[in-house]
Motif scaffolding. Structure first.
Motif, short mmCIF file in Angstrom:
data_model
loop_
_atom_site.label_atom_id
_atom_site.label_comp_id
_atom_site.label_asym_id
_atom_site.label_seq_id
_atom_site.Cartn_x
_atom_site.Cartn_y
_atom_site.Cartn_z
N VAL A 1 -32.63 118.98 91.44
CA VAL A 1 -33.17 120.67 91.32
C VAL A 1 -33.24 121.11 89.70
N ALA A 2 -33.81 119.91 88.95
CA ALA A 2 -33.60 120.59 87.69
C ALA A 2 -35.54 120.47 87.73
N VAL A 3 -36.30 119.39 88.80
CA VAL A 3 -37.17 119.26 88.40
C VAL A 3 -38.05 120.37 89.14
N VAL A 4 -37.45 120.52 90.06
CA VAL A 4 -37.62 121.97 91.69
C VAL A 4 -37.15 123.34 90.42
N GLY A 5 -36.88 123.15 89.83
CA GLY A 5 -36.33 125.10 88.63
C GLY A 5 -37.59 125.03 88.45
N VAL A 6 -37.55 123.78 87.62
CA VAL A 6 -38.93 123.74 86.18
C VAL A 6 -40.22 124.47 87.11
N VAL A 7 -40.50 124.08 88.25
CA VAL A 7 -41.68 124.20 88.98
C VAL A 7 -42.12 125.31 88.97
N VAL A 8 -40.24 126.20 89.99
CA VAL A 8 -39.93 127.88 90.42
C VAL A 8 -40.39 128.64 89.10
N ALA A 9 -39.84 128.49 87.67
CA ALA A 9 -39.56 128.62 86.80
C ALA A 9 -41.29 129.05 86.71
N LEU A 10 -41.99 127.69 86.19
CA LEU A 10 -43.45 127.83 86.19
C LEU A 10 -44.32 128.68 87.14
N ALA A 11 -44.32 128.94 87.97
CA ALA A 11 -44.34 129.57 89.56
C ALA A 11 -44.51 131.03 89.59
N THR A 12 -43.30 131.19 88.14
CA THR A 12 -43.77 132.82 87.83
C THR A 12 -44.57 133.21 86.86
N VAL A 13 -45.67 132.75 86.55
CA VAL A 13 -46.24 132.74 85.49
C VAL A 13 -47.74 132.19 86.13
#
Length: 181
Positions: free
Chosen positions: A59-71
């Motif tokens: 879930v944390a790996v997915v969270g990093v991807v989601v956060a980066l996908a915003t920028v």
């Protein structure tokens, strides 16, 4: 610094801690604010807890991807509603957890430490120690992490609104494009 990068750092730190725990390291597991029976199972490396660490790492790996996908420019491939929903949900959940109206968190820890919600006598000393750890480490961490998620979501919301007004972005997912190099 863009809040998405703070979100990435917090998410990666949490994920790496869960990975270390999944691989057998203590990595603050003994400071995890859990009821005594669950804490014993955690420290004994119960298979359910080991599996949960792998899930939380994922879930944390997915969270990093989601956060980066915003920028990042490649984030435009993701539907904005999914990014916004994930960011707002994570942020609000973490802020609520940090205050702990129903358990650990600033409120729950203060109630335990002041004696307004005394733990069972046989668990009083460990409960106070865990409340101190939660008050000094986990609750502030979750508050910063949650605020960074909500700031990331808010910034993405503004970007989406700006693109709608100007007609830019083509309605695709993502965040602001990186400046050309």
């Amino acid at each position: 610094m863009h809040p998405a990068y703070v979100t990435c750092v917090c998410t990666a730190a949490y994920g790496l801690m869960k990975l270390a725990q999944a691989l057998g390291a203590n990595a603050l597991a003994d400071k995890d604010p859990l009821p005594p029976d669950l804490r014993q199972r955690l420290l004994a490396r119960d298979p359910l807890f080991v599996a949960s660490h792998w899930v939380l790492f994922t879930v944390a790996v997915v969270g990093v991807v989601v956060a980066l996908a915003t920028v990042r420019p490649w984030g435009r491939r993701f539907p904005r509603r999914i990014l916004l929903t994930a960011a707002w949900t994570a942020g609000i959940f973490m802020i609520v957890r940090s205050f702990g109206p129903v358990g650990f968190g600033f409120i729950g820890d203060a109630l335990v430490l002041t004696g307004l919600r005394p733990p069972p006598p046989q668990h009083a000393a460990p409960a106070r120690e865990l409340a101190r750890w939660d008050l000094m480490l986990w609750s502030p961490f979750f508050l910063v992490w949650g605020l960074s998620w909500t700031a990331t979501a808010r910034r993405l919301t503004r970007t989406v609104r700006g693109e709608r007004k100007t007609g830019a972005g083509g309605g695709r997912a993502g965040g602001t494009a990186a400046p050309p190099r």
